[in-house]
Design an enzyme around this catalytic site. Structure first.
Site, mmCIF file in Angstrom:
data_model
loop_
_atom_site.group_PDB
_atom_site.id
_atom_site.type_symbol
_atom_site.label_atom_id
_atom_site.label_comp_id
_atom_site.label_asym_id
_atom_site.label_seq_id
_atom_site.Cartn_x
_atom_site.Cartn_y
_atom_site.Cartn_z
ATOM 1 N N ARG A 121 0.835 -1.197 0.000
ATOM 2 C CA ARG A 121 0.000 0.000 0.000
ATOM 3 C C ARG A 121 0.881 1.263 0.000
ATOM 4 O O ARG A 121 0.608 2.227 -0.717
ATOM 5 C CB ARG A 121 -0.929 0.006 1.210
ATOM 6 C CG ARG A 121 -1.801 1.262 1.333
ATOM 7 C CD ARG A 121 -2.680 1.174 2.558
ATOM 8 N NE ARG A 121 -3.697 0.155 2.410
ATOM 9 C CZ ARG A 121 -4.912 0.379 1.896
ATOM 10 N NH1 ARG A 121 -5.239 1.587 1.490
ATOM 11 N NH2 ARG A 121 -5.781 -0.599 1.794
ATOM 12 N N CYS B 284 -19.210 1.928 7.101
ATOM 13 C CA CYS B 284 -19.449 2.733 8.303
ATOM 14 C C CYS B 284 -20.794 2.443 8.955
ATOM 15 O O CYS B 284 -20.846 1.898 10.054
ATOM 16 C CB CYS B 284 -19.331 4.223 7.977
ATOM 17 S SG CYS B 284 -17.642 4.768 7.663
#
Length: 449
Positions: free
Chosen positions: A37, A271
């Site tokens: 990443r 979320c």
């Protein structure tokens, strides 16, 4: 004083925060333990889709204000303010949040803090976490009490993350009870967020538990509003009423408003679902579980919309998916995102595949993530490709590309002109005029009860 900032965790929240703070003029060092990443971000390659963010990332890599590392030692030496932006996923088989990454980040950083600094939590955590982490920092950091913790919840909307970071609607800061430490934390964060404050953004200073509750309370309220209109959709279907007209009428009441009152397939993503479940779990631990029992029904209403979508598609096909082809438009949980976590669209597609249907999915941005999440599904290269030879087409993510589709062009490739609008995003009259059998959640469906 110009503070040097670090961002620990470079997922969606961290990468956005790092790039945007660099764009405000700060020197920023981003950290992640995922070497691949970090390599991608350092090369200007964003690992996810977010409108406008890649431009901000590349601009600040080129001007030298933004760098990335895998070294906590480098972060501790570099930073005056350390933002903790790691993930807090739902625990497997439980409602509670998994704080492993938060604990590891703080536990690794704290012993390296040899000078005065501010650690700022931005991750969404159960109430009580900040106080526990503050005690841990105080115990582990060798900075003679000069390493202070503040809590600064994020309020990013996927698809609008750059805007929400650069021009937030409010900034909430949780500070410790000690007066001196609290004053220093507030002063530093006022300096960090000075451009936003100059533009008039409200700056709310609270204690730790209140700041932790703001994010989950906001998400619980939004989830409740979404599920309320979808519960009304259930009633409308039973009564033969039109939920879109009901929603329109409600939206003109200033006490209610129209935002998040769009009926359809319900919410998903990384979320709302996991945050309301973690909120319920934490309330139970605190002995306040009865206060949030309504969130269980909010969650169940949301799941029922997915089930209803599958049922409606099956009814259009005479009661079975076996031997039938289904075209699915959308895989991301919302438009302007490639996020398929808890995606209603992908859940519906996989359920139909499990019931014997041949399912082909297309999404403008989420194809890679969708393939990894549901490798048994088929995937098309375009909306027309996904709908080819379909006996029913399902619109499950309201991308502009799908809202603006030509119903006549789509009609040329399907086996039957059946379409179910899972987001109430299409013009029924336009599609029916083109010969389509149009159905939508929460709207009158003659003969389909």
């Amino acid at each position: 004083m110009t503070h040097r900032l670090t961002v620990i965790g470079t997922g969606y929240l961290g990468a956005t925060h790092a790039a945007c703070m660099a764009d405000l003029g700060f020197e920023v060092l981003g950290l992640d333990v995922d070497e691949r990443r970090i390599e991608r971000l350092a090369a200007g390659d964003l690992p996810f889709y977010e409108p406008g963010l890649e431009t901000v990332l590349k601009r600040n890599l080129e001007n030298g204000r933004l760098r990335f590392t895998t070294s906590y030692e480098e972060v501790a030496e570099f930073g005056d303010v350390h933002f903790v932006c790691v993930g807090t996923p739902q625990k497997a088989g439980e409602y509670a949040a998994d704080l492993t990454y938060v604990d590891e980040a703080v536990g690794t950083l704290a012993p390296l803090l040899h000078r005065s600094c501010l650690v700022v939590g931005k991750s969404t955590v159960p109430v009580g976490t900040a106080a526990r982490l503050a005690e841990r920092i105080n115990r582990l950091a060798p900075a003679d009490g000069d390493a202070v913790l503040a809590w600064n919840p994020e309020f990013l909307r996927e698809g609008f993350a750059v805007q929400d970071t650069m021009r937030p609607d409010r900034i909430v800061v949780g500070v410790p009870g000690d007066g001196g430490a609290a004053d220093r934390a507030e002063k530093i964060l006022r300096e960090v967020y000075a451009p936003m404050l100059a533009a008039g953004t409200p700056f709310i200073v609270a204690d730790y538990p209140t700041s932790e509750l703001v994010k989950v309370s906001a998400n619980a309220f939004l989830a409740t509003k979404i599920s309320f209109i979808n519960a009304m959709a259930e009633v409308c279907e039973a009564a033969g009423a039109d939920v879109t007209k009901l929603s329109e009428a409600l939206s003109h009441d200033d006490r209610i408003g129209g935002r998040f009152l769009g009926p359809g397939l319900g919410f998903g993503g990384g979320c709302l679902p996991k945050d309301i479940r973690a909120f319920m779990a934490r309330a139970g631990e605190l002995g306040a579980d009865q206060a949030l029992t309504f969130l269980r029904e909010v969650d169940e209403i949301n799941i029922r919309r997915r089930i209803r979508m599958v049922d409606l598609a099956r009814l259009l096909l005479g009661g079975s998916f076996i031997g039938r082809t289904v075209g699915v438009l959308g895989a991301a949980f919302k438009p302007e995102s490639d996020d398929v976590r808890d995606s209603p669209a992908l859940d519906v597609a996989a359920t139909i595949r499990g019931q014997g249907g041949k399912v082909t999915v297309y999404d403008p941005k989420a194809m890679g993530n969708a393939r990894r999440a549901q490798p048994t599904l088929d995937f098309g290269e375009s909306a027309l490709d996904a709908a080819r030879d379909a006996h029913v087409v399902l619109l499950l993510t309201e991308w502009a590309e799908f809202r603006d589709m030509d119903p006549h062009a789509l009609a040329e490739v399907v086996a039957e002109r059946n379409i179910v609008d899972g987001r109430n995003a299409l013009d029924p009259d336009r599609w029916r005029a083109a010969g389509w059998n149009y159905r939508a959640l929460g709207r009158p469906h003659p003969g389909l009860r």
